[in-house]
Design an enzyme around this catalytic site. Structure first.
Site, PDB file in Angstrom:
ATOM      1  N   HIS A   1      22.413  10.823  86.391  1.00 15.84           N
ATOM      2  CA  HIS A   1      20.820  11.149  85.786  1.00 15.84           C
ATOM      3  C   HIS A   1      21.304  12.623  85.532  1.00 15.84           C
ATOM      4  O   HIS A   1      20.960  13.011  86.365  1.00 15.84           O
ATOM      5  CB  HIS A   1      19.906  11.002  86.739  1.00 15.84           C
ATOM      6  CG  HIS A   1      19.455   9.831  87.137  1.00 15.84           C
ATOM      7  ND1 HIS A   1      18.472   9.706  88.175  1.00 15.84           N
ATOM      8  CD2 HIS A   1      19.171   8.542  86.426  1.00 15.84           C
ATOM      9  CE1 HIS A   1      18.153   8.494  88.245  1.00 15.84           C
ATOM     10  NE2 HIS A   1      18.466   7.891  87.069  1.00 15.84           N
TER      11      HIS A   1
ATOM     12  N   CYS B   1      28.609   2.954  91.808  1.00 12.81           N
ATOM     13  CA  CYS B   1      29.446   3.344  92.962  1.00 12.81           C
ATOM     14  C   CYS B   1      29.016   2.343  94.659  1.00 12.81           C
ATOM     15  O   CYS B   1      28.775   2.185  94.480  1.00 12.81           O
ATOM     16  CB  CYS B   1      27.836   4.240  93.301  1.00 12.81           C
ATOM     17  SG  CYS B   1      29.044   5.595  95.084  1.00 12.81           S
TER      18      CYS B   1
ATOM     19  N   HIS C   1      12.801   3.536  91.144  1.00  9.70           N
ATOM     20  CA  HIS C   1      14.786   3.839  91.319  1.00  9.70           C
ATOM     21  C   HIS C   1      15.537   3.012  90.652  1.00  9.70           C
ATOM     22  O   HIS C   1      15.542   1.902  91.221  1.00  9.70           O
ATOM     23  CB  HIS C   1      14.237   4.140  92.056  1.00  9.70           C
ATOM     24  CG  HIS C   1      15.967   4.797  91.799  1.00  9.70           C
ATOM     25  ND1 HIS C   1      17.359   4.858  92.113  1.00  9.70           N
ATOM     26  CD2 HIS C   1      16.191   7.252  92.112  1.00  9.70           C
ATOM     27  CE1 HIS C   1      17.951   6.090  91.362  1.00  9.70           C
ATOM     28  NE2 HIS C   1      17.740   7.690  91.447  1.00  9.70           N
TER      29      HIS C   1
ATOM     30  N   GLU D   1      18.494   2.603  91.093  1.00  6.45           N
ATOM     31  CA  GLU D   1      18.819   1.517  92.607  1.00  6.45           C
ATOM     32  C   GLU D   1      18.491   0.961  93.080  1.00  6.45           C
ATOM     33  O   GLU D   1      18.724   0.032  93.027  1.00  6.45           O
ATOM     34  CB  GLU D   1      19.677   2.937  92.479  1.00  6.45           C
ATOM     35  CG  GLU D   1      21.045   2.874  94.532  1.00  6.45           C
ATOM     36  CD  GLU D   1      21.158   3.549  94.984  1.00  6.45           C
ATOM     37  OE1 GLU D   1      21.043   3.582  95.949  1.00  6.45           O
ATOM     38  OE2 GLU D   1      21.151   4.561  94.196  1.00  6.45           O
TER      39      GLU D   1
ATOM     40  N   THR E   1      20.337   5.195  98.174  1.00  6.79           N
ATOM     41  CA  THR E   1      22.051   6.354  98.913  1.00  6.79           C
ATOM     42  C   THR E   1      21.066   7.412  98.414  1.00  6.79           C
ATOM     43  O   THR E   1      21.883   8.129  99.967  1.00  6.79           O
ATOM     44  CB  THR E   1      23.139   5.637  98.433  1.00  6.79           C
ATOM     45  OG1 THR E   1      22.742   5.832  96.806  1.00  6.79           O
ATOM     46  CG2 THR E   1      23.516   4.310  98.693  1.00  6.79           C
TER      47      THR E   1
ATOM     48  N   CYS F   1      25.087   7.942 101.630  1.00 12.15           N
ATOM     49  CA  CYS F   1      25.715   8.468 101.034  1.00 12.15           C
ATOM     50  C   CYS F   1      26.339   9.720 101.860  1.00 12.15           C
ATOM     51  O   CYS F   1      25.643  10.571 101.764  1.00 12.15           O
ATOM     52  CB  CYS F   1      25.584   8.435  99.219  1.00 12.15           C
ATOM     53  SG  CYS F   1      26.826   9.689  98.834  1.00 12.15           S
TER      54      CYS F   1
ATOM     55  N   SER G   1      16.460  13.070  89.244  1.00 12.28           N
ATOM     56  CA  SER G   1      17.301  12.488  89.600  1.00 12.28           C
ATOM     57  C   SER G   1      16.557  12.501  91.288  1.00 12.28           C
ATOM     58  O   SER G   1      16.702  13.934  91.838  1.00 12.28           O
ATOM     59  CB  SER G   1      19.051  13.710  89.612  1.00 12.28           C
ATOM     60  OG  SER G   1      19.153  13.499  90.884  1.00 12.28           O
TER      61      SER G   1
ATOM     62  N   ASN H   1      18.808  12.293  94.205  1.00 14.94           N
ATOM     63  CA  ASN H   1      19.368  13.454  95.213  1.00 14.94           C
ATOM     64  C   ASN H   1      18.953  15.304  94.972  1.00 14.94           C
ATOM     65  O   ASN H   1      18.564  15.746  95.831  1.00 14.94           O
ATOM     66  CB  ASN H   1      20.414  13.704  95.519  1.00 14.94           C
ATOM     67  CG  ASN H   1      21.564  13.463  94.232  1.00 14.94           C
ATOM     68  OD1 ASN H   1      21.731  15.082  94.479  1.00 14.94           O
ATOM     69  ND2 ASN H   1      21.353  12.916  93.073  1.00 14.94           N
TER      70      ASN H   1
ATOM     71  N   SER I   1      24.838  14.833  90.331  1.00 10.27           N
ATOM     72  CA  SER I   1      25.382  14.262  89.165  1.00 10.27           C
ATOM     73  C   SER I   1      25.357  15.345  88.024  1.00 10.27           C
ATOM     74  O   SER I   1      25.438  15.641  86.756  1.00 10.27           O
ATOM     75  CB  SER I   1      24.439  13.520  88.747  1.00 10.27           C
ATOM     76  OG  SER I   1      24.090  12.167  89.558  1.00 10.27           O
TER      77      SER I   1
END
Length: 537
Positions: A225, A286, A314, A316, A379, A417, A447, A449, A509
């Site tokens: 991202h 990942c 999302h 993921e 994560t 993570c 993104s 995170n 990222s």
């Protein structure tokens, strides 16, 4: 004496002994226990040695079987189509066999060595396999690569260094994460930017492009991202799978072409489609994401519904959900509490299904599928929030089924993570510096995170501006940024006259060079506001 006496058929029988038997009995009474103990030890040692040899032979057989299957994953489906073995009449009665009526009564063939897997047709085997087993089979395909390409690795490493490293950031790491430029003081978080999984994914994509040369290469989604990195992928000639009405269109992918799976993975259905199409798959997923997939597989094996802490849209989380049989996705503590209340007190089933209509598995029934839960997560979510949700759900199951039965109704694994948590901890530490006037946070607007990093100073009442690229900092001293509510806004007069301290961090990222570009832009903007102060430095 012992050797000269004939052996009685009942040497330890008490009554009716002959003279010779009584002599034998006296001898055995003295020497027998020691001889019998020694004999027992020999039997025990022999049994242990034989067992060890059999175990070694069994393990060797497993290794050889796995090796042959991994080299030719279709060997089992091929053998499954061979007519059933017909034993010779001399030993047919010793085994239960299926005879092929197409064979004549006189035909016979030698027995085949059995594999550790059932020799059944592909279609039947796939139907009975778990999703995790289907993934393992896909990964054993010789056209599936998840280790990168050594022949182009050196080139890719140089490309990564030239494109994404920064001397400014390197200097800040060596100088207490601080940089002074005239009236601007930059304070950099100690953990920021590219994580290992993201760096690995980008490098593998570059390696793949160099390795396959002129072959057509596709990618199922953004590699990570970050708009700048994705632009680089496009400039390299990598084609992004188009999305039409929210659905990916794989029609342009042809047999023999190459498809890259991004860092946050792909769904099981996509992997199966690509494998069946005969493409070369380069998997950059990942390992932390794969760890979550293992967790939901464990939930399925124990008959638990996966409750996934994440955002249902999302990529993921979409991939993770594809590996679960029954699941529900909760975005935050409020949604988790709604689920817990339904478990304890019941509620309006129709309302529940409407609320989570985009976040539940097909056929989900809250009256059936909330009796056993297993927690997993996206994560990039807050670790503290995931833990809080886990504790709340565990308490809910204790109230519902009793503390003694909680392990039968609830399970969880730590799948947050490390890189995500480290970056969150670093900005928490930087907030303690009360001299910071505002935070600049660099990372993709989509993104997860990075968005969470913005929320941390915002919750402490400190201004934080989230930009996805340096160009959002404009020459007229304005900034285009994403708010914590997801709105894109433009703020005028960002920098004022006089000294300013700016806290800087970036999502997992974001390359170092992109952070440095943003800092350089701020220096240029400040020079327009206070030219003399910047010139001094």
């Amino acid at each position: 004496l012992y050797g000269s006496l004939p052996t009685s058929p009942y040497p330890y029988f008490v009554g009716g002994h002959s003279e010779r038997d009584r002599i034998m009995l006296q001898y055995s009474t003295f020497h027998g226990p020691r001889r019998r103990a020694s004999h027992a030890r020999r039997i025990m040692f022999s049994t242990v040695a034989l067992g060890a040899c059999l175990c070694l032979l069994f393990l060797l057989g497993l290794v050889l079987s796995y090796h042959s299957e991994s080299r030719n994953p279709d060997v089992l489906s091929t053998l499954a189509q061979i007519p059933a073995v017909k034993f010779a009449p001399s030993f047919a009665h010793h085994a239960s066999v299926t005879r092929d009526p197409s064979l004549s009564s006189s035909a016979s063939c030698p027995p085949l060595r059995r594999s550790r897997m059932n020799l059944i047709p592909k279609s039947t085997e796939t139907a009975s396999e778990s999703k995790r087993e289907q993934l393992k089979k896909i990964k054993r395909n010789p056209e599936f690569n998840r280790m990168g390409f050594k022949d182009t690795r050196e080139y890719a490493e140089k490309e990564m260094f030239n494109e994404f490293q920064s001397e400014i950031i390197k200097s800040m790491r060596e100088n207490s994460y601080t940089l002074q430029k005239g009236d601007i003081t930059f304070r950099l978080a100690q953990d920021f930017g590219f994580c290992w999984g993201v760096e690995r994914a980008v490098q593998m994509a570059i390696e793949a492009k160099m390795h396959f040369g002129d072959k057509t290469i596709h990618i199922t989604n953004e590699i990570i991202h970050n708009p700048g990195v994705n632009d680089k992928m496009r400039n390299m000639g990598i084609k992004f799978i188009p999305v039409e009405d929210g659905v990916k269109n794989f029609d342009q992918v042809k047999n023999g072409e190459v498809v890259i799976l991004p860092a946050f993975g792909a769904t099981l259905e996509e992997m199966k489609l690509l494998t069946d199409r005969g493409v070369q798959i380069v998997d950059t997923t990942c390992p932390w994401v794969s760890k979550v997939w293992n967790s939901v597989d464990s939930h399925t094996k124990k008959g638990h519904t996966s409750i996934i802490h994440g955002t249902w849209s999302h990529e993921e989380t979409i991939a993770t959900a594809s590996f679960a049989e029954d699941y529900i996705i909760v975005k935050n503590m409020a949604e988790a509490e709604y689920v817990a209340d339904y478990i304890l007190n019941g509620g309006d089933r129709a309302e529940f299904l409407e609320k989570f209509k985009n976040a539940i598995s097909k056929g989900f029934d809250p009256d059936v599928h909330l009796k056993k839960l297993g927690l997993a997560n996206q994560t990039t979510m807050y670790k503290k929030e995931t833990r809080a949700i886990g504790q709340m759900l565990q308490k809910t199951m204790m109230q519902k089924y009793g503390p003694e039965n909680v392990n039968e109704h609830y399970m969880e694994f730590d799948t947050i993570c490390d890189a995500t948590q480290e970056r969150q901890d670093a900005i928490h530490e930087l907030i303690l510096d009360k001299s910071i006037d505002f935070f600049l946070i660099v990372g993709g607007w989509d993104s997860s995170n990075t968005r969470h990093l913005v929320e941390i100073p915002h919750a402490e009442g400190i201004p934080a501006y989230h930009i996805d690229r340096a160009e959002r900092l404009r020459p007229d001293n304005s900034i285009e940024h994403r708010t914590v509510d997801g709105e894109i806004e433009v703020l005028e007069n960002l920098l004022k006259e006089g000294p300013v301290t700016i806290g800087v961090t970036s999502g997992a990222s974001t390359p170092d060079s992109y952070v440095a570009d943003a800092m350089n832009r701020l220096v240029l903007m400040k020079s327009a506001v206070s030219p003399a102060a910047v010139a001094e430095n």
